[in-house]
Design a protein around this motif. Structure first.
Motif, PDB file in Angstrom:
ATOM      1  N   ARG A 175       0.955  -1.019   0.163  1.00  0.00           N
ATOM      2  CA  ARG A 175       0.248   0.443   0.102  1.00  0.00           C
ATOM      3  C   ARG A 175       0.739   1.490  -0.170  1.00  0.00           C
ATOM      4  NH1 ARG A 175      -4.602  -2.194  -0.640  1.00  0.00           N
ATOM      5  NH2 ARG A 175      -6.061  -3.675   0.359  1.00  0.00           N
ATOM      6  N   GLY A 176       2.090   1.675   0.341  1.00  0.00           N
ATOM      7  CA  GLY A 176       2.692   2.079   0.963  1.00  0.00           C
ATOM      8  C   GLY A 176       3.520   2.515  -0.686  1.00  0.00           C
ATOM      9  N   LYS A 177       3.817   1.600  -0.895  1.00  0.00           N
ATOM     10  CA  LYS A 177       4.906   1.667  -2.619  1.00  0.00           C
ATOM     11  C   LYS A 177       3.691   2.232  -3.299  1.00  0.00           C
ATOM     12  CE  LYS A 177       6.986  -1.616  -3.837  1.00  0.00           C
ATOM     13  NZ  LYS A 177       7.720  -2.654  -4.110  1.00  0.00           N
ATOM     14  N   ILE A 178       1.816   1.989  -3.378  1.00  0.00           N
ATOM     15  CA  ILE A 178       0.796   2.236  -4.516  1.00  0.00           C
ATOM     16  C   ILE A 178       0.570   3.579  -4.236  1.00  0.00           C
ATOM     17  CG2 ILE A 178      -1.348   1.693  -5.098  1.00  0.00           C
ATOM     18  CD1 ILE A 178      -0.859  -1.203  -4.447  1.00  0.00           C
ATOM     19  N   LEU A 179       0.726   3.623  -2.740  1.00  0.00           N
ATOM     20  CA  LEU A 179       0.190   5.209  -2.859  1.00  0.00           C
ATOM     21  C   LEU A 179       1.544   6.317  -3.086  1.00  0.00           C
ATOM     22  CD1 LEU A 179      -1.424   7.145  -1.131  1.00  0.00           C
ATOM     23  CD2 LEU A 179      -0.750   6.809   1.057  1.00  0.00           C
ATOM     24  N   LEU A 180       2.765   6.064  -2.893  1.00  0.00           N
ATOM     25  CA  LEU A 180       3.527   6.623  -3.521  1.00  0.00           C
ATOM     26  C   LEU A 180       3.733   7.111  -5.111  1.00  0.00           C
ATOM     27  CD1 LEU A 180       7.088   5.812  -1.688  1.00  0.00           C
ATOM     28  CD2 LEU A 180       6.076   8.128  -1.598  1.00  0.00           C
ATOM     29  N   ALA A 181       3.029   5.595  -6.010  1.00  0.00           N
ATOM     30  CA  ALA A 181       3.269   5.752  -7.218  1.00  0.00           C
ATOM     31  C   ALA A 181       1.887   6.728  -7.486  1.00  0.00           C
ATOM     32  CB  ALA A 181       3.211   4.678  -7.768  1.00  0.00           C
ATOM     33  N   PHE A 182       0.844   6.792  -6.877  1.00  0.00           N
ATOM     34  CA  PHE A 182      -0.316   7.750  -7.059  1.00  0.00           C
ATOM     35  C   PHE A 182       0.114   9.295  -6.932  1.00  0.00           C
ATOM     36  CE2 PHE A 182      -3.638   9.755  -4.451  1.00  0.00           C
ATOM     37  CZ  PHE A 182      -4.282   9.873  -6.156  1.00  0.00           C
ATOM     38  N   LEU A 183       0.838   9.491  -5.411  1.00  0.00           N
ATOM     39  CA  LEU A 183       1.485  10.457  -5.651  1.00  0.00           C
ATOM     40  C   LEU A 183       1.665  11.480  -6.484  1.00  0.00           C
ATOM     41  CD1 LEU A 183       1.488  10.527  -1.842  1.00  0.00           C
ATOM     42  CD2 LEU A 183       0.248  11.344  -2.846  1.00  0.00           C
ATOM     43  N   GLY A 184       3.077  10.381  -7.273  1.00  0.00           N
ATOM     44  CA  GLY A 184       3.935  10.670  -8.048  1.00  0.00           C
ATOM     45  C   GLY A 184       3.046  10.831  -9.769  1.00  0.00           C
ATOM     46  N   SER A 185       2.015   9.847  -9.678  1.00  0.00           N
ATOM     47  CA  SER A 185       1.280  10.739 -10.684  1.00  0.00           C
ATOM     48  C   SER A 185       0.463  11.727 -10.839  1.00  0.00           C
ATOM     49  CB  SER A 185      -0.029   9.573 -10.859  1.00  0.00           C
ATOM     50  OG  SER A 185       0.800   8.051 -11.168  1.00  0.00           O
ATOM     51  N   VAL A 186      -0.018  12.143  -9.873  1.00  0.00           N
ATOM     52  CA  VAL A 186      -0.358  13.489  -9.288  1.00  0.00           C
ATOM     53  C   VAL A 186       0.405  14.447  -9.367  1.00  0.00           C
ATOM     54  CG1 VAL A 186      -1.464  14.828  -6.902  1.00  0.00           C
ATOM     55  CG2 VAL A 186      -2.239  12.285  -7.595  1.00  0.00           C
ATOM     56  N   GLY A 187       1.146  14.084  -9.263  1.00  0.00           N
ATOM     57  CA  GLY A 187       2.197  15.488  -9.089  1.00  0.00           C
ATOM     58  C   GLY A 187       2.771  15.813 -10.414  1.00  0.00           C
ATOM     59  N   PHE A 188       3.023  14.616 -11.329  1.00  0.00           N
ATOM     60  CA  PHE A 188       3.141  15.146 -12.619  1.00  0.00           C
ATOM     61  C   PHE A 188       1.643  15.452 -13.377  1.00  0.00           C
ATOM     62  CE2 PHE A 188       6.810  12.382 -12.672  1.00  0.00           C
ATOM     63  CZ  PHE A 188       7.803  13.038 -13.107  1.00  0.00           C
ATOM     64  N   VAL A 189       0.594  15.112 -12.644  1.00  0.00           N
ATOM     65  CA  VAL A 189      -0.872  15.579 -13.310  1.00  0.00           C
ATOM     66  C   VAL A 189      -0.629  17.697 -13.215  1.00  0.00           C
ATOM     67  CG1 VAL A 189      -3.046  15.823 -13.553  1.00  0.00           C
ATOM     68  CG2 VAL A 189      -2.155  14.083 -13.561  1.00  0.00           C
ATOM     69  N   VAL A 190      -0.298  17.319 -11.812  1.00  0.00           N
ATOM     70  CA  VAL A 190      -0.006  19.395 -11.513  1.00  0.00           C
ATOM     71  C   VAL A 190       0.641  19.801 -12.860  1.00  0.00           C
ATOM     72  CG1 VAL A 190       0.377  20.827  -9.873  1.00  0.00           C
ATOM     73  CG2 VAL A 190      -0.647  18.962  -9.550  1.00  0.00           C
ATOM     74  N   LEU A 191       2.151  19.259 -12.932  1.00  0.00           N
ATOM     75  CA  LEU A 191       3.241  20.146 -12.939  1.00  0.00           C
ATOM     76  C   LEU A 191       2.772  19.749 -15.120  1.00  0.00           C
ATOM     77  CD1 LEU A 191       6.552  20.563 -13.557  1.00  0.00           C
ATOM     78  CD2 LEU A 191       6.692  18.088 -14.128  1.00  0.00           C
ATOM     79  N   SER A 192       2.025  19.091 -15.566  1.00  0.00           N
ATOM     80  CA  SER A 192       1.313  18.972 -16.521  1.00  0.00           C
ATOM     81  C   SER A 192       0.190  20.629 -16.860  1.00  0.00           C
ATOM     82  CB  SER A 192       0.842  17.357 -17.169  1.00  0.00           C
ATOM     83  OG  SER A 192       1.845  16.905 -17.246  1.00  0.00           O
ATOM     84  N   LEU A 193       0.005  20.517 -16.255  1.00  0.00           N
ATOM     85  CA  LEU A 193      -1.721  21.263 -15.938  1.00  0.00           C
ATOM     86  C   LEU A 193      -0.378  22.885 -16.327  1.00  0.00           C
ATOM     87  CD1 LEU A 193      -4.311  19.919 -13.184  1.00  0.00           C
ATOM     88  CD2 LEU A 193      -4.326  20.426 -16.680  1.00  0.00           C
ATOM     89  N   ALA A 194       0.532  23.185 -15.214  1.00  0.00           N
ATOM     90  CA  ALA A 194       1.099  23.936 -15.570  1.00  0.00           C
ATOM     91  C   ALA A 194       1.870  24.302 -17.133  1.00  0.00           C
ATOM     92  CB  ALA A 194       2.530  23.945 -14.134  1.00  0.00           C
ATOM     93  N   ILE A 195       2.295  23.342 -17.045  1.00  0.00           N
ATOM     94  CA  ILE A 195       3.278  23.205 -18.541  1.00  0.00           C
ATOM     95  C   ILE A 195       2.118  23.790 -19.649  1.00  0.00           C
ATOM     96  CG2 ILE A 195       3.406  21.871 -20.656  1.00  0.00           C
ATOM     97  CD1 ILE A 195       5.327  20.121 -18.991  1.00  0.00           C
ATOM     98  N   LEU A 196       0.813  23.557 -19.238  1.00  0.00           N
ATOM     99  CA  LEU A 196       0.011  24.824 -20.288  1.00  0.00           C
ATOM    100  C   LEU A 196      -0.152  25.801 -20.293  1.00  0.00           C
ATOM    101  CD1 LEU A 196      -3.602  22.231 -19.944  1.00  0.00           C
ATOM    102  CD2 LEU A 196      -2.030  22.398 -22.090  1.00  0.00           C
ATOM    103  N   THR A 197      -0.013  26.511 -18.991  1.00  0.00           N
ATOM    104  CA  THR A 197       0.183  28.201 -18.544  1.00  0.00           C
ATOM    105  C   THR A 197       1.195  28.724 -19.782  1.00  0.00           C
ATOM    106  OG1 THR A 197       1.070  27.851 -16.574  1.00  0.00           O
ATOM    107  CG2 THR A 197      -0.631  28.061 -16.261  1.00  0.00           C
TER     108      THR A 197
END
Length: 178
Positions: free
Chosen positions: A9-31
């Motif tokens: 569960r810990g590794k899965i949670l980290l992978a989820f948070l990493g994916s969310v971080g890349f979504v945020v970064l991708s949205l920032a690139i849109l600006t």
């Protein structure tokens, strides 16, 4: 043989948070506002958004991630896990790595059978795996309570044990029918 590998569960949670971080970064690139930033931002947000949803679903799924026995293995370690794979379908167990990630590639006799089992969402990723590494059956240690070398060793050992068993005529049936 009988080996159970639980989900981490810990590794899965980290992978989820990493994916969310890349979504945020991708949205920032849109600006940035250029045509290329639009393409990169949208593709990144969509891709990592799908990954985030997959990790989130895996986080709440019950049961073990991988079960190995004398007849094969049951894979539920990721969003593109194919379920039951009998050793009679396996032709090789290999390692593959790129971009800092490592996977166990389990080559099977009829990859289309395993693609057909998957959901419409998981099938394109498994098809891409098939084209890139030669099989839709790939396992990583990211969602499991084990390291990559141990995971590879477990699958290789199970396959080798099967290969060393006395052969019977019906062992050559695709799908492990007996």
């Amino acid at each position: 043989m009988g080996v159970v590998v639980e989900r981490s569960r810990g590794k899965i949670l980290l992978a989820f948070l990493g994916s969310v971080g890349f979504v945020v970064l991708s949205l920032a690139i849109l600006t940035v506002g250029s045509a290329s930033s639009l393409v990169v931002g949208v593709l990144g947000a969509l891709t990592f958004g799908v990954f985030a949803v997959g990790w989130l679903l895996l986080l709440f799924r019950g049961g073990p991630g991988l079960v190995l026995d004398d007849d094969g293995f049951e894979d539920h370690s990721s969003g593109v896990a194919v379920g039951r794979v009998p050793w009679t379908d396996v032709t090789s167990v290999d390692r593959w790595g790129a971009f800092g990630s490592a996977f166990v590639v389990v080559r099977v006799r009829d990859p289309a059978v395993y693609l057909a089992r998957l959901s419409w969402l998981a099938r394109p990723a498994a098809w891409a795996n098939w084209r890139m590494v030669g099989s839709p059956v790939t396992l990583g240690s990211v969602g499991l309570r084990t390291g990559f070398d141990h995971l590879h060793g477990l699958l290789l050992d199970g396959f080798e044990r099967h290969r060393l068993r006395p052969r019977r005529a019906f062992d050559d049936d695709v799908g492990g029918h007996r």
